[in-house]
Design an enzyme around this catalytic site. Structure first.
Site, short mmCIF file in Angstrom:
data_model
loop_
_atom_site.label_atom_id
_atom_site.label_comp_id
_atom_site.label_asym_id
_atom_site.label_seq_id
_atom_site.Cartn_x
_atom_site.Cartn_y
_atom_site.Cartn_z
N SER A 436 0.81 -1.21 0.00
CA SER A 436 0.00 0.00 0.00
C SER A 436 0.85 1.26 0.00
CB SER A 436 -0.97 0.03 1.17
OG SER A 436 -0.58 -0.76 2.22
N ASN A 507 -4.33 6.08 -1.73
CA ASN A 507 -3.68 6.38 -0.44
C ASN A 507 -2.91 7.69 -0.51
OD1 ASN A 507 -4.67 4.27 0.97
ND2 ASN A 507 -2.92 2.93 0.66
#
Ligand code: NAD
Length: 732
Positions: A436, A507
């Site tokens: 991520s 993100n």
């Protein structure tokens, strides 16, 4: 015997029972457009005087269902309130004609029966629902910023009762066949279409004895309906309650739920024709709002992204049959289960037997849940679970076509895994990481075949979240990302192709926002107010609630890892680290910004006091924690700080070429984070508000607070030229 035919329908008559078959040409689903409405008018005019007809069955000829809803492509061409009201009136008149046919009518519902499809069925006297997982009944107009405009707000409460109708209209509840039967929306259910003639003819007294149903009155099936809904006072109390809930839950600038509630209220207090008029006016007002336009655009964007999916099954991604998953933690277990569920052969690698056993338990649990939700049978779940191969020695990886790495977020560890994979797989096996916060190009370094490496960023929980970021680097082969986009569709995810940047797109845009929320708390803004500010904007949960859900340790790790790439725009705030040091990791530890006790959630005041005194050097918090003293000005400023940072980052992502166009970024934000859908995403929001205004706000904030608010060059360029981010969108 055929008695009527038009392009989209035909009617046959046999022994007094007429059947109207709908089959709209060139469409996967039956949908209502102007032409279909016109043909139905003619059909009803033709059969109304036929005294030999004792019963009319209305059925969908398509295997996909009865009527999925109105044709939204046609709605896109509407530009004025008058046009919208005229379309609403056309449907209302048609369904009124259907309702007045002199013989009883029965709608046979299978597949999705939503919006206009359900309004059509509601105008029939009786309804049969085919009990199949694909049968889904509801009125989702609010999701498009509209209200049901063809009588749905009037007929549904009269069939299922007020409280239940409000659940369908306002809370977007969708019913399966059995629920429809329980609620009285369906009069019969059957599991097979073929059983229908027998079913209809075996109703008490036989089909020919079915009678027209009186249309007035409210149902009295349960005690609430008998005691509360059947009285004007009871209904008033219910309307007040519903309005209170809407005021609390509906975000700003989203008028549709209030309009829908009002149309129901007018219909039940002043009668059906006043209610229908109110429906038409509501459609007229709503059709030209930004919320409606933005929600429609998103609908088409999702449809476009999923087009690929419609005909994709595992056979049409011939390159991929066997999928390897490395690491069976939260994400790996979810990915392995998803791939197995969708028919791929799966093998899972873990670090040792204990971790493998824990992962197996997780995968098993997910299969059990899928069976409970009716996605597959318990038997199938067992078989699919048993077919997932498990290993700690890479056995079976030599035959994999795709491997997804989902080990803990640690660069040297992940690099080691990719080195190992080079030895364990064929040279053309596609290797993808679910990281991520790391960049994929770092994982490609030192590999003999970096061109086969890409990112596949799933969101947590894997089985629920619809988005998948497919990440390409400068060296990833185009064929590899093409296959991954197809594979994403085959496992029922909506894929977006994005570039390689810390945090990719979602993100990366989220981090400055979450960071800013932490700063606001440290400065003294009450936790609930920070969250409320953003829920009012339209986020499904506030940023601090989200941080607690993601885990403060995970967020701090991502912030540390992506921070350096942001320069002045993201200086990770010490608040996150302080919280982690104290063990306040969020929901999983029972304490984060909130304290979690069973279903109860209260503010973690201890954490806040500590946070504020540690960060400001004071013993006492800057402001009473959780107080209600915050002015709306302060909330507005907080909102500007959080929202404008996201818009700025989204524009920077676009300028860096991380996505092909603004709509890809917006779609990713809406599907990946629930970003205020009625505002269309950060870049559509910038267009609607004006990039110039966003830049002005950011410049003021940069002067007052710090350089992280400095507008990026791309946003300034749009502000100076007036160019829209959405200038090229053609999805309808
Ligand atoms: P996790 O800690 O739940 O699971 C990691 C698993 O990897 C553990 O079961 C561990 O035993 C295993 N593992 C460690 N080293 C291994 C090795 N050498 N070989 C095989 N297995 C090994 O972590 P997670 O939350 O599932 O995250 C996994 C990855 O997914 C990370 O890169 C994370 O950044 C990313 N991610 C996480 C989320 C999330 O919300 N949790 C969301 C998106 C992406």
């Amino acid at each position: 015997m055929e008695i009527f035919r038009a392009a989209s329908l035909m009617i046959e008559k046999d022994n007094g029972i007429a059947t109207l078959w709908l089959d709209v040409p060139n469409k996967t689903y039956n949908v209502f457009n102007r032409q279909v409405l016109g043909e139905l008018h003619s059909a009803f005019d033709r059969i109304a005087p036929d005294s030999s007809i004792k019963l009319l069955l209305i059925r969908g000829r398509k295997k996909n269902g009865f009527v999925a809803g109105a044709d939204l492509h046609e709605f896109q061409s509407i530009t004025t309130s008058d046009q919208a009201m005229a379309l609403s009136a056309a449907g209302q008149q048609l369904f009124d004609k259907l309702e007045r046919l002199p013989f009883p009518t029965v709608a046979v519902i299978h597949g999705p029966c939503l919006g206009g499809g359900l309004e059509f069925a509601l105008a029939c006297d009786y309804r049969v629902a085919i009990d199949h997982p694909k049968t889904q009944i509801g009125l989702p107009e609010i999701e498009l910023g509209l209200v049901p405009g063809w009588g749905g707000t009037q007929r549904l409460p009269r069939v299922v009762g007020l409280e239940r109708a409000l659940q369908v209209i306002l809370q977007r509840k969708r019913l399966n066949a059995r629920e429809a039967r329980e609620w009285g929306l369906a009069d019969w259910t059957t599991s097979r279409q073929e059983d229908l003639p027998a079913l209809i003819t075996t109703v008490p007294g036989g089909a020919r004895q079915l009678e027209k149903r009186p249309k007035h009155g409210m149902p009295l099936r349960n005690w609430r309906q008998r005691l509360i809904e059947s009285t004007p006072v009871g209904r008033t109390i219910m309307f007040r309650g519903a309005e209170r809930i809407l005021r609390r839950k509906v975000p700003d600038d989203m008028p549709a739920p209030f309009e829908a509630l009002d149309a129901v209220r007018v219909g039940l207090t002043q009668g059906m024709s006043a209610g229908l008029a109110r429906e038409r006016e509501a459609i007229g007002r709503l059709a030209t709002t930004k919320a409606c336009r933005n929600l429609m655009t998103l609908f088409f964007l999702i449809e476009r992204a999923r087009k690929l999916q419609e005909d994709v099954d595992k056979d049409s991604v011939p390159e991929i049959r066997r999928v390897g998953v490395v690491g069976a933690g939260t994400m790996g277990a979810g990915i392995a289960q998803l791939a197995a569920l969708k028919g791929f052969e799966v093998v899972v690698q873990e670090i040792n037997d204990a971790a493998l056993a824990a992962g197996t338990k997780k995968i098993d649990g997910l299969f059990q849940k899928a069976a409970e939700r009716g996605l597959i049978s318990a038997e199938e779940a067992k078989q699919k679970m048993a077919a997932v191969a498990r290993t700690t020695t890479w056995q079976g990886f030599e035959k994999t076509d795709l491997v997804i790495e989902a080990v803990i977020e640690d660069l040297p560890l992940k690099k080691g895994v990719f080195k190992e994979l080079e030895k364990r797989t064929r040279p053309n096996t596609i290797l993808a990481s679910n990281t991520s916060s790391l960049v994929i190009r770092q994982l490609q370094e030192g590999l003999s075949h970096p061109e086969r490496v890409a990112g596949l960023h799933f969101f947590n929980p894997v089985h629920k979240m619809p988005l998948l970021e497919v990440v390409r680097t400068a060296t990833t082969q185009e064929k590899v990302t093409d296959i991954l986009m197809q594979w994403a569709a085959a496992v029922d995810k909506t894929p977006v192709l994005v570039g390689d940047s810390p945090g990719f797109v979602v993100n990366r845009i989220l981090m400055p926002y979450l960071n800013e929320a932490g700063m606001l708390v440290a400065e003294g803004m009450p936790v609930e107010k920070v969250d409320l500010t953003m829920r009012r904007f339209g986020m499904p949960m506030g940023p601090l609630e989200l941080l607690d859900q993601v885990g403060l340790d995970v967020a701090a790790h991502i912030a540390r890892s992506v921070g350096p790439a942001f320069g002045d725009r993201l200086k990770p705030h010490p608040a996150l680290d302080l919280m982690c040091q104290a063990g306040w990791l969020g929901q999983k530890s029972g304490l984060g910004f909130y304290r979690y006790q069973g279903k109860k959630k209260t503010v973690n005041t201890e954490a806040l006091t500590r946070l504020r005194s540690d960060l400001s050097g004071r013993r006492e918090p800057a402001e009473p924690v959780g107080g209600d003293k915050l002015t709306s000005d302060k909330m507005l400023e907080a909102r500007e700080r959080m929202v404008c940072l996201m818009v700025n980052e989204a524009a920077a992502c676009l300028a860096e070429g991380l996505a092909e166009s603004a709509d890809v970024i917006d779609l990713a934000m809406v599907l990946g984070t629930g970003w205020a859908p009625h505002r269309g995403g950060p870049l559509r929001y910038a267009d609607d508000r004006g990039a110039g205004d966003v830049v002005k706000t950011l410049e003021t904030l940069a002067k007052q607070i710090g350089p992280r608010f400095e507008p990026c060059a791309e946003l300034r360029r749009h502000a100076a030229s007036g160019e829209l981010f959405y200038k090229r969108l053609t999805v309808a």
